[in-house]
Design a protein around this motif. Structure first.
Motif, PDB file in Angstrom:
ATOM      1  N   ALA A   1       0.914  -1.015   0.016  1.00 25.93           N
ATOM      2  CA  ALA A   1      -0.035   0.000  -0.223  1.00 25.93           C
ATOM      3  C   ALA A   1       0.789   1.087  -0.083  1.00 25.93           C
ATOM      4  CB  ALA A   1      -0.984  -0.016   1.155  1.00 25.93           C
ATOM      5  N   SER A   2       1.938   1.394   0.746  1.00 31.66           N
ATOM      6  CA  SER A   2       2.942   2.334   0.856  1.00 31.66           C
ATOM      7  C   SER A   2       4.182   1.960   0.775  1.00 31.66           C
ATOM      8  CB  SER A   2       2.686   3.224   2.045  1.00 31.66           C
ATOM      9  OG  SER A   2       2.400   2.297   3.136  1.00 31.66           O
ATOM     10  N   PRO A   3       5.430   2.603   0.108  1.00 32.22           N
ATOM     11  CA  PRO A   3       6.635   1.808   0.029  1.00 32.22           C
ATOM     12  C   PRO A   3       7.374   1.375   1.495  1.00 32.22           C
ATOM     13  CG  PRO A   3       6.427   4.228  -0.997  1.00 32.22           C
ATOM     14  CD  PRO A   3       5.137   4.019  -0.228  1.00 32.22           C
TER      15      PRO A   3
ATOM     16  N   LYS B   1      13.887  -2.572   0.053  1.00 30.90           N
ATOM     17  CA  LYS B   1      13.064  -1.480  -0.382  1.00 30.90           C
ATOM     18  C   LYS B   1      12.178  -2.115  -1.498  1.00 30.90           C
ATOM     19  CE  LYS B   1      15.992   2.464  -0.071  1.00 30.90           C
ATOM     20  NZ  LYS B   1      16.733   3.672  -0.839  1.00 30.90           N
TER      21      LYS B   1
ATOM     22  N   ASP C   1       8.656  -0.572  -4.043  1.00 31.60           N
ATOM     23  CA  ASP C   1       7.837   0.339  -3.990  1.00 31.60           C
ATOM     24  C   ASP C   1       6.291   0.100  -3.775  1.00 31.60           C
ATOM     25  OD1 ASP C   1       9.874   2.219  -4.823  1.00 31.60           O
ATOM     26  OD2 ASP C   1       9.473   1.442  -7.009  1.00 31.60           O
ATOM     27  N   ALA C   2       5.462   1.174  -3.590  1.00 32.83           N
ATOM     28  CA  ALA C   2       4.071   0.682  -3.607  1.00 32.83           C
ATOM     29  C   ALA C   2       3.533   0.014  -4.822  1.00 32.83           C
ATOM     30  CB  ALA C   2       3.201   1.909  -3.248  1.00 32.83           C
TER      31      ALA C   2
ATOM     32  N   CYS D   1      -2.777  -5.591   1.748  1.00 27.43           N
ATOM     33  CA  CYS D   1      -1.479  -4.785   1.435  1.00 27.43           C
ATOM     34  C   CYS D   1      -0.670  -4.522   2.525  1.00 27.43           C
ATOM     35  CB  CYS D   1      -2.032  -3.704   0.643  1.00 27.43           C
ATOM     36  SG  CYS D   1      -3.199  -3.906  -0.764  1.00 27.43           S
TER      37      CYS D   1
ATOM     38  N   ALA E   1       1.465  -2.262   4.883  1.00 24.73           N
ATOM     39  CA  ALA E   1       1.579  -1.066   5.341  1.00 24.73           C
ATOM     40  C   ALA E   1       3.020  -0.736   5.438  1.00 24.73           C
ATOM     41  CB  ALA E   1       0.801  -0.747   6.726  1.00 24.73           C
ATOM     42  N   GLY E   2       3.553  -0.167   4.443  1.00 32.71           N
ATOM     43  CA  GLY E   2       5.166   0.261   4.340  1.00 32.71           C
ATOM     44  C   GLY E   2       5.219   1.317   5.324  1.00 32.71           C
ATOM     45  N   GLN E   3       6.765   1.349   6.160  1.00 32.32           N
ATOM     46  CA  GLN E   3       6.950   2.551   6.832  1.00 32.32           C
ATOM     47  C   GLN E   3       8.324   2.910   6.230  1.00 32.32           C
ATOM     48  OE1 GLN E   3       7.061   1.817  11.156  1.00 32.32           O
ATOM     49  NE2 GLN E   3       9.086   2.593  11.251  1.00 32.32           N
ATOM     50  N   THR E   4       8.389   3.920   5.676  1.00 34.08           N
ATOM     51  CA  THR E   4       9.743   4.409   5.053  1.00 34.08           C
ATOM     52  C   THR E   4      10.431   5.417   5.918  1.00 34.08           C
ATOM     53  OG1 THR E   4       8.528   6.340   4.187  1.00 34.08           O
ATOM     54  CG2 THR E   4       8.420   4.435   2.562  1.00 34.08           C
TER      55      THR E   4
END
Length: 429
Positions: free
Chosen positions: A205-207, A216, A218-219, A418, A420-423
């Motif tokens: 959902a988010s990178p 790494k 990407d979304a 999806c 929930a990315g934490q950048t």
């Protein structure tokens, strides 16, 4: 903290905090055993010539087994009856591969219990958080001695107390279930298994930006295999709040997609792909003696292959934050856990009310579920003159679904979620 006496080098000591980002070999293990079983089952019932070669080669590749206390020989083909309990352990040792970082001890940083219901209509996979404080019983040492019982130890230290048998005994002690089958996988095994299945599609959902591994992503939608699949399962600081608990929900997204992939006609109808999956598993998993028998794997596959996606449920063992002996971690929520395992032992379907966990979010592009048909529109005609015993349920009435407490989070293989990315904003991530 108590230290087992027979082998001090294997004592249950706390793992350094920096290692938390490197611990995700075992989640695939839950899917891995299903790979082995489903693969062999299809091979044996499809083309006879391919099956004969496959069984011979796979049997020759299986590693020496690990004896579990009180285990008996496994059943023959088609003989699995009743419920099945199987422990899947992911080790973080890397088997000496320094690409994964130095390891001071061998820890089971993924511990998952696969339970197949007695009627073979449901499967539940329970993830036990690596930092959960538990009591460990006496565990056998390969040299013939024993490790003494200890209390308030983190569950991921049980593998260092003599090998695979100790996590089995520890989870039996925690859940009250008998566990006759077990297997262990390492990092390299995850890579080979993801390659054999042809990759697993995940939604981000988010990178994701985990600088601790590093990794790494990407979304968007990604089909992951090899090292990328391993890193996705290992990432901690790249998802949710950077905790091991949100990493579990991220792994459950991977496993749900994995089950959907394995049940697709493209996979199950491809003997070459199936043989590759089974062969990779046999080379890369360490089995208990009860699972080294090819017939046993096929028998378990017979119990798994027809379970609907919505009845393949992944749950996280219920926990609460705690600090014991100066160490931060989590402790079991006993009453919630009792509800979960009572439902499993009673062969009842379970429903989730606690959400998927902070590592994932609902897929915004997932299609809306179809409305349930009206019971009156699909019900069989009822003869009003037929006698019905007082207080008796209808003969074919479905069992009541047990809605689990909100402290038990998870998902089903039918759910599409999806990551929930934490950048940014978390140490190491």
């Amino acid at each position: 903290m108590s230290t087992p006496s027979p082998q001090p080098a294997q004592a249950a000591t706390p793992a350094p905090l920096a290692r938390h980002g490197q611990l995700k070999a075992g989640n695939p293990a839950a899917g891995v055993l299903k790979f082995v079983a489903a693969s062999l089952a299809v091979l044996l019932v499809s083309t006879v010539s391919i099956a004969a070669i496959a069984v011979h080669n796979i049997a020759s590749e299986i590693k020496p087994g690990v004896a579990l206390p009180g285990e008996e020989d496994g059943p023959k083909i088609g003989a699995i009856e009743g419920a099945v309990n199987l422990l899947l352990v992911g080790s973080d040792s890397g088997e000496g591969n320094l690409a994964y970082g130095a390891r001071e001890a061998t820890l089971n940083d993924v511990t998952m219990l696969l339970h197949i219901s007695e009627d073979h209509k449901r499967a539940t996979v329970v993830s036990f958080p690596r930092d959960m404080f538990v009591d460990m019983p006496v565990c056998p040492n390969p040299d013939g001695a024993s490790y003494p019982a200890v209390s308030s130890q983190k569950i991921n230290q049980s593998l260092s107390r003599g090998g695979l048998a100790c996590p089995v005994l520890t989870v039996e002690n925690l859940t009250g279930l008998d566990i006759p089958y077990a297997a262990k996988i390492e990092f390299d095994g995850v890579i080979e298994m993801s390659n054999a299945v042809g990759g697993v599609e995940v939604c981000v959902a988010s990178p994701i930006d985990d600088r601790n591994i590093p990794f790494k992503l990407d979304a968007g939608m990604h089909t992951l295999s090899g090292v990328d699949a391993l890193q996705f399962l290992r990432t901690r600081y790249g998802v949710g709040d950077g905790s091991d608990l949100t990493r579990i929900s991220n792994q459950q997204q991977f496993l749900s997609s994995l089950v959907r992939t394995l049940k697709s006609s493209e996979t199950l109808s491809n003997p070459v792909k199936l043989y590759g999956i089974a062969s990779a598993a046999s080379r890369n998993l360490e089995f208990s003696n009860s699972l080294r028998n090819v017939d046993t794997m096929v028998s378990i596959a017979g119990a798994l292959k027809d379970i609907p996606l919505d009845e393949v449920v992944f749950v996280r063992y219920p926990i609460a934050d705690a600090t014991i002996g100066g160490q931060s971690g989590v402790v079991p929520i006993a009453d919630a856990a009792a509800e979960l395992f009572a439902a499993l032992e009673a062969d009842l379907p379970i429903g989730l009310t606690g959400g998927t966990g902070g590592g994932t979010v609902a897929d915004p592009n997932a299609p809306e579920p179809s409305p349930e048909p009206s019971p009156t529109a699909t019900a069989d005609p009822v003869d009003p003159t037929a006698p019905v015993a007082s207080g008796s349920p209808a003969p074919d009435a479905p069992p009541t679904r047990v809605e689990l407490p909100e402290t038990i989070q998870g998902t089903t293989a039918g759910d599409v979620t999806c990551s929930a990315g934490q950048t940014a904003g978390h140490p190491g991530g």
